[in-house]
Design an enzyme around this catalytic site. Sequence first.
Site, mmCIF file in Angstrom:
data_model
loop_
_atom_site.group_PDB
_atom_site.id
_atom_site.type_symbol
_atom_site.label_atom_id
_atom_site.label_comp_id
_atom_site.label_asym_id
_atom_site.label_seq_id
_atom_site.Cartn_x
_atom_site.Cartn_y
_atom_site.Cartn_z
ATOM 1 N N LYS A 192 0.856 -1.190 0.000
ATOM 2 C CA LYS A 192 0.000 0.000 0.000
ATOM 3 C C LYS A 192 0.898 1.248 0.000
ATOM 4 O O LYS A 192 1.421 1.667 1.029
ATOM 5 C CB LYS A 192 -0.913 -0.006 1.235
ATOM 6 C CG LYS A 192 -1.914 1.117 1.245
ATOM 7 C CD LYS A 192 -1.513 2.101 2.321
ATOM 8 C CE LYS A 192 -2.240 3.379 2.337
ATOM 9 N NZ LYS A 192 -1.856 4.348 1.319
ATOM 10 N N GLY A 245 6.486 5.959 8.102
ATOM 11 C CA GLY A 245 5.649 7.144 7.983
ATOM 12 C C GLY A 245 5.744 7.976 9.238
ATOM 13 O O GLY A 245 6.780 7.974 9.912
ATOM 14 N N SER A 246 4.672 8.660 9.560
ATOM 15 C CA SER A 246 4.708 9.607 10.683
ATOM 16 C C SER A 246 4.506 8.893 12.022
ATOM 17 O O SER A 246 3.987 7.775 12.079
ATOM 18 C CB SER A 246 3.627 10.655 10.492
ATOM 19 O OG SER A 246 2.366 10.025 10.510
ATOM 20 N N GLU A 267 9.065 2.577 11.175
ATOM 21 C CA GLU A 267 10.133 3.573 10.978
ATOM 22 C C GLU A 267 9.440 4.912 10.864
ATOM 23 O O GLU A 267 8.585 5.099 9.996
ATOM 24 C CB GLU A 267 10.918 3.281 9.691
ATOM 25 C CG GLU A 267 11.805 2.068 9.763
ATOM 26 C CD GLU A 267 12.927 2.166 10.794
ATOM 27 O OE1 GLU A 267 13.204 3.278 11.299
ATOM 28 O OE2 GLU A 267 13.506 1.122 11.115
ATOM 29 N N CYS A 301 13.539 11.605 6.554
ATOM 30 C CA CYS A 301 13.505 11.294 7.987
ATOM 31 C C CYS A 301 14.903 11.437 8.580
ATOM 32 O O CYS A 301 15.060 11.606 9.777
ATOM 33 C CB CYS A 301 12.975 9.887 8.191
ATOM 34 S SG CYS A 301 13.821 8.707 7.168
ATOM 35 N N GLU A 400 9.280 17.490 14.285
ATOM 36 C CA GLU A 400 9.724 17.279 12.903
ATOM 37 C C GLU A 400 8.961 18.205 11.960
ATOM 38 O O GLU A 400 7.737 18.217 11.958
ATOM 39 C CB GLU A 400 9.492 15.823 12.494
ATOM 40 C CG GLU A 400 10.048 15.522 11.135
ATOM 41 C CD GLU A 400 9.869 14.063 10.740
ATOM 42 O OE1 GLU A 400 8.739 13.573 10.804
ATOM 43 O OE2 GLU A 400 10.875 13.435 10.376
HETATM 44 P P1 NAD Z 1 1.939 9.157 7.041
HETATM 45 O O1 NAD Z 1 2.053 8.538 8.376
HETATM 46 O O2 NAD Z 1 0.910 10.215 6.849
HETATM 47 O O3 NAD Z 1 1.605 8.044 5.963
HETATM 48 C C1 NAD Z 1 2.416 6.904 5.768
HETATM 49 C C2 NAD Z 1 1.590 5.793 5.179
HETATM 50 O O4 NAD Z 1 0.622 5.370 6.137
HETATM 51 C C3 NAD Z 1 0.795 6.209 3.940
HETATM 52 O O5 NAD Z 1 0.805 5.147 3.013
HETATM 53 C C4 NAD Z 1 -0.581 6.439 4.492
HETATM 54 O O6 NAD Z 1 -1.609 6.328 3.531
HETATM 55 C C5 NAD Z 1 -0.664 5.343 5.540
HETATM 56 N N1 NAD Z 1 -1.689 5.548 6.572
HETATM 57 C C6 NAD Z 1 -2.213 6.719 7.014
HETATM 58 N N2 NAD Z 1 -3.133 6.492 7.978
HETATM 59 C C7 NAD Z 1 -3.183 5.142 8.159
HETATM 60 C C8 NAD Z 1 -3.917 4.302 9.029
HETATM 61 N N3 NAD Z 1 -4.816 4.773 9.917
HETATM 62 N N4 NAD Z 1 -3.730 2.966 8.972
HETATM 63 C C9 NAD Z 1 -2.817 2.460 8.113
HETATM 64 N N5 NAD Z 1 -2.102 3.207 7.246
HETATM 65 C C10 NAD Z 1 -2.266 4.545 7.272
HETATM 66 O O7 NAD Z 1 3.392 9.667 6.643
HETATM 67 P P2 NAD Z 1 3.820 10.441 5.306
HETATM 68 O O8 NAD Z 1 3.317 11.847 5.450
HETATM 69 O O9 NAD Z 1 3.477 9.684 4.075
HETATM 70 O O10 NAD Z 1 5.404 10.407 5.412
HETATM 71 C C11 NAD Z 1 6.133 11.340 6.121
HETATM 72 C C12 NAD Z 1 6.618 10.757 7.425
HETATM 73 O O11 NAD Z 1 7.360 9.570 7.178
HETATM 74 C C13 NAD Z 1 7.571 11.658 8.171
HETATM 75 O O12 NAD Z 1 7.224 11.725 9.538
HETATM 76 C C14 NAD Z 1 8.925 10.985 8.018
HETATM 77 O O13 NAD Z 1 9.842 11.246 9.012
HETATM 78 C C15 NAD Z 1 8.533 9.566 7.949
HETATM 79 N N6 NAD Z 1 9.584 8.776 7.304
HETATM 80 C C16 NAD Z 1 10.339 7.947 8.083
HETATM 81 C C17 NAD Z 1 11.343 7.193 7.535
HETATM 82 C C18 NAD Z 1 12.156 6.284 8.388
HETATM 83 O O14 NAD Z 1 12.653 5.317 7.873
HETATM 84 N N7 NAD Z 1 12.312 6.535 9.664
HETATM 85 C C19 NAD Z 1 11.596 7.250 6.169
HETATM 86 C C20 NAD Z 1 10.818 8.101 5.395
HETATM 87 C C21 NAD Z 1 9.801 8.850 5.987
#
Ligand code: NAD
Length: 498
Positions: A192, A245-246, A267, A301, A400
């Site tokens: 996804k 993600g976040s 992560e 990140c 962040e």
């Molecule tokens: P996000 O958390 O908004 O989304 C990440 C993913 O989760 C997307 O595919 C989104 O559709 C999905 N998602 C959202 N709500 C969900 C739910 N309730 N259940 C399941 N899946 C859900 O993050 P983003 O805005 O896409 O990415 C930015 C963030 O990612 C930043 O905080 C960044 O630091 C982090 N990031 C971390 C790393 C790492 O390896 N530590 C690498 C890249 C990005």
Amino acid sequence: MARREGALARDHTDTNGTRYMKTAANYIAGEWLEGANAAEDINPSNTADVVGVFSRADRVETQRAIAAGKQAFPAWSRGSIQQRHDILKRVGDTILARKDELGKLLAREEGKTLAEGVAETVRAGQIFLFFAGECVRIAGEKIASVRPGIDVEITREPLGVIGLITPWNFPIAIPAWKIAPALAYGNCVVFKPADLVPATAHALSQIIVESGIPAGVFNLAMGRGSIVGETLIRHPDIAAISFTGSVATGRTIAAACAEGMKKFQLEMGGKNPLVVLDDADLAVAVECAANGAFFATGQRCTASSRLIVTDGIHDRFVAALTERMKSLVVDDALKAGTHIGPAVDQAQLDQDLRYVAIGKQEGARLVAGGDRLSRDAPGFYVAPTLFTDVRNDMRIAREEIFGPVAAVIRAKDYDAALELSNDTSFGLVAGICTTSLKHASHFKRNADAGMVMVNLPTAGVDYHVPFGGRKGSSYGAREQGRYAAEFYTTVKTAYTNA
Ligand code: NAD
């Protein structure tokens, strides 16, 4: 411009008014299936440019993908490791052969520069090739029993169907570092991708499908986190979730996985320090800071968002970095000469500018940038931004931002710098610029982070070694390299009375 979602638009008029775009489908149970809904993918460098129209799966389609994975799992997990190797190798080879075209697509939809897009694509290809090799290196252990006449064997087995949920900021590398090990160790996958970057995810999926992967082993379910993501994290037939993600979404996923007794790895964010000591090579420190804080529009990140600088070099460092920032060209990601592309969308641009306002209110001094920029095409351009006189308890030093915004924090000496560096709820990367072996060695041992960089930008890692952090940045087993086996397999201990 908001991304428009609506009923499936089979024939879509391009901005030129001449080309018609077909809706790109999800790949479920061995078939390309257009979903009930679709959304446009907009180029953040030029919001008049529609990259494509992409299906958005609903709950029922996501459940079909999970069921397909469950059905395919017995044959795939017990099948030929040579077959797995050959498939992953074909995927890696194809990505590398098509790196320019894929890198361009990635840069067009995400907004990182063409060079960054191509480099990320190469990394994705290398990851597939690394895990192709791992397919034929899956090892166990045979250990002497404490009871005479008994053999003990420890083997690794795949988990089942794994939900892979990825963010928008690395549209091909992060999917690669989840999909490749998941398949290599014999799992089936529902992938996804983030809503903002379906084009790269779709192109990668096409390559995987064309590599000859059996039906059901790999499924693509583009769509909303609240629909596709939620279905994955709560479905009893999903054995594990790998998420990047976040922090906020990570928390929701952790709670759902604990409730359903699923294995999970998260992560998440970072507020990574780059410590600059008096004895640093100034040119190296400035380059590390400029690269780590501003390249990829700060949307990493691993970005260096806190620059912790000791007294003796502070003013020279700030002057040299401010000078270096003047040479950074912010423009269309695909234009030759661009160093920094736009923010990924309106929401991220608004967040960047909101934090600039917060920094000013908190009493930090804005020494460069801080504005939205306009360019030939309508896009989400923001100037690289530097604050000085930042205290580590200010919001711009703790939260962040995920944009090209860096905060300089003054430190009395190395000890104070180390303490400030560790004083954060995150722990992904910590960097130091110094010519002192003593301080570099001490920092490597005492930085409270999953990764440490000495005289290097905090961002930019190898593809064959573990990646991950501590505290609020990561949860669960490490990703990448051979350490990926920890997450994508489970251990079995067998006793034989021979
Ligand atoms: P996000 O958390 O908004 O989304 C990440 C993913 O989760 C997307 O595919 C989104 O559709 C999905 N998602 C959202 N709500 C969900 C739910 N309730 N259940 C399941 N899946 C859900 O993050 P983003 O805005 O896409 O990415 C930015 C963030 O990612 C930043 O905080 C960044 O630091 C982090 N990031 C971390 C790393 C790492 O390896 N530590 C690498 C890249 C990005």
